[in-house]
Design a protein around this motif. Structure first.
Motif, mmCIF file in Angstrom:
data_model
loop_
_atom_site.group_PDB
_atom_site.id
_atom_site.type_symbol
_atom_site.label_atom_id
_atom_site.label_comp_id
_atom_site.label_asym_id
_atom_site.label_seq_id
_atom_site.Cartn_x
_atom_site.Cartn_y
_atom_site.Cartn_z
ATOM 1 N N ASP A 1 6.038 -0.489 -19.174
ATOM 2 C CA ASP A 1 7.300 -0.606 -19.554
ATOM 3 C C ASP A 1 8.124 -0.754 -18.187
ATOM 4 N N TYR A 2 7.108 -1.177 -17.030
ATOM 5 C CA TYR A 2 7.854 -0.590 -15.418
ATOM 6 C C TYR A 2 8.545 -2.381 -15.397
ATOM 7 N N HIS B 1 11.132 -3.924 -15.125
ATOM 8 C CA HIS B 1 12.178 -3.150 -14.581
ATOM 9 C C HIS B 1 12.939 -2.980 -13.520
ATOM 10 N N GLN C 1 13.911 -1.535 -10.612
ATOM 11 C CA GLN C 1 13.496 -0.565 -9.986
ATOM 12 C C GLN C 1 11.503 -0.349 -9.760
ATOM 13 N N GLY C 2 11.653 -0.939 -10.548
ATOM 14 C CA GLY C 2 9.878 -0.916 -11.443
ATOM 15 C C GLY C 2 9.449 0.385 -11.954
ATOM 16 N N MET C 3 10.439 0.985 -12.573
ATOM 17 C CA MET C 3 10.565 2.360 -13.364
ATOM 18 C C MET C 3 9.480 2.614 -14.300
ATOM 19 N N SER C 4 9.342 3.456 -15.000
ATOM 20 C CA SER C 4 8.366 3.833 -16.299
ATOM 21 C C SER C 4 8.791 5.078 -16.509
ATOM 22 N N ASN D 1 4.953 -4.971 -9.818
ATOM 23 C CA ASN D 1 6.560 -4.613 -9.638
ATOM 24 C C ASN D 1 6.056 -2.803 -10.337
ATOM 25 N N TYR D 2 4.986 -2.482 -10.336
ATOM 26 C CA TYR D 2 4.970 -0.792 -10.008
ATOM 27 C C TYR D 2 5.863 -0.455 -8.686
ATOM 28 N N GLY D 3 6.097 0.979 -9.279
ATOM 29 C CA GLY D 3 8.132 1.081 -7.811
ATOM 30 C C GLY D 3 8.189 -0.030 -7.065
ATOM 31 N N ARG D 4 8.901 -1.396 -7.879
ATOM 32 C CA ARG D 4 8.486 -2.602 -7.258
ATOM 33 C C ARG D 4 7.422 -2.786 -5.706
#
Length: 364
Positions: A53-54, A57, A59-62, A129-132
């Motif tokens: 799901d991130y 996003h 901002q790479g937020m889940s 892209n996890y947490g950008r």
């Protein structure tokens, strides 16, 4: 002549600074390693591959991870099989990337290999892209503890490098990492790698239903403390399944008061980060790269495990039959792996002794 020497030195320093992003030009690096920018463009994942799901996003937020779980998830049979599949694929990718480690290759090239290997397995590279985080693998060299961003710096003889690979396949994440030598390394680095893996293996060997989570850290400290090493406290092991990071969050140092006990059906990582010097750390100005505060080297190993009725199953280890075939083949060829990276989760070194002993150790 003096004027020429000063100009040459000034030009060399200017060239070194030119490879740094603007926000790192005045940063006080803790060790000799420097990032080499610019980073390559973000690599694309084909739209047909399922994404966490991130992934898209800004901002790479889940959103899923933001919902705090009240208890540690117990996986059912179908979920456990899904975890076995993704962890097997993650091991394949790590082994493939590790086989390309050599002096002269850049960490960005290793990232490209990892990215394509994930796509070839119909999987999304979980770090992307996890947490950008801008890349598909974490490459942590020398004094980098974890979360190193692949860049244009070529590996050099004597480096050590940790490769941290996570895949997202059909809704589940599989996570593992290992530290490897680049060519011939010194004895101090070889021992650090060996004892870090030994600490992880012995901690995993203890895992079973009813064991307190805090015993993991106690065992790791028992292994590494006599060597004078320190244990990073900032980062922990974690639960993993449909979520990349979730409960339980297990510390790797001893004497903690962490609550909770292992139960059948739980899946989590064990991933100690061990430093030659201080456990204190700093972060580069890239939002990710964690480095030792004294600039000395750090090593890490990680496996994803499942708690079973009789103990623990290491989901990210290659099948025993495969490992045995590799050993028999090496023995038959009479080949030596001294000074090269080994793609089976261990790390060969230019020295024998402890390092060789730990490589050949298997946790059942």
């Amino acid at each position: 002549m003096l004027h020429d020497i000063v100009n040459i030195a000034a030009k060399a320093e200017e060239e070194k600074l030119s490879t740094l992003p603007p926000n790192m030009v005045n940063y006080q690096f803790t060790g000799p390693l420097r990032p080499v920018y610019p980073l390559s463009p973000k690599r694309l994942v084909p739209p047909h591959i399922a994404r966490p799901d991130y992934a898209d996003h800004p901002q790479g937020m889940s959103a899923c991870e933001m919902v705090r779980e009240k208890s540690v998830k117990i996986l059912n049979k179908e979920e456990i099989e899904a975890m076995r599949t993704v962890c097997r694929l993650a091991r394949e990718v790590l082994d493939l990337v590790a086989s390309h480690i050599r002096p002269g290759i850049t960490t960005d090239e290793l990232d490209a290999i990892c990215h394509q290997a994930c796509i070839d397995r119909d999987s999304y590279p979980s770090p992307l892209n996890y947490g950008r985080f801008p890349k598909s693998i974490c490459t942590s060299v020398n004094e980098v503890i974890c979360h190193g961003i692949p860049d244009q710096r070529p590996l050099v003889e004597g480096d050590i490098i940790n490769l941290d690979v996570t895949l997202f396949h059909k809704g589940f994440h599989g996570d593992l990492n290992a530290t490897y030598p680049v060519g011939k390394i010194d004895q101090e680095s070889a021992d650090l790698i060996a004892y870090t893996k030994k600490a992880m293996d012995e901690a995993i060997a203890m895992c079973k239903p009813g064991l307190a989570y805090r015993e993991v850290g106690n065992k790791i400290e028992e292994v590494v403390k006599p060597m004078g090493y320190s244990i990073v406290r900032r980062y922990t092991a974690h639960g993993i399944h449909q979520l990349f990071h979730t409960a339980p969050h297990i510390v790797h140092y001893g004497g903690s008061k962490m609550a909770g006990r292992m139960e059948v059906g739980q899946v989590f990582t064990i991933e100690p980060m061990i430093n030659l010097g201080t456990a204190n750390l700093d972060h580069w100005k890239d939002d990710w790269t964690a480095v030792t505060l004294d600039g000395r080297r750090s090593a890490q190993f990680e496996e994803t495990i499942l708690i079973t009725e009789t103990g623990a199953e290491i989901l990210t280890r290659p099948p025993a039959s495969t490992a045995s075939k590799k050993k028999k083949k090496k023995k038959a060829n009479g080949s030596s792996t001294a000074g090269n990276s080994t793609p089976d989760g261990g790390a060969s070194t230019p020295v024998n002794g402890v390092a060789e002993l730990v490589i050949n150790d298997k946790v059942e």
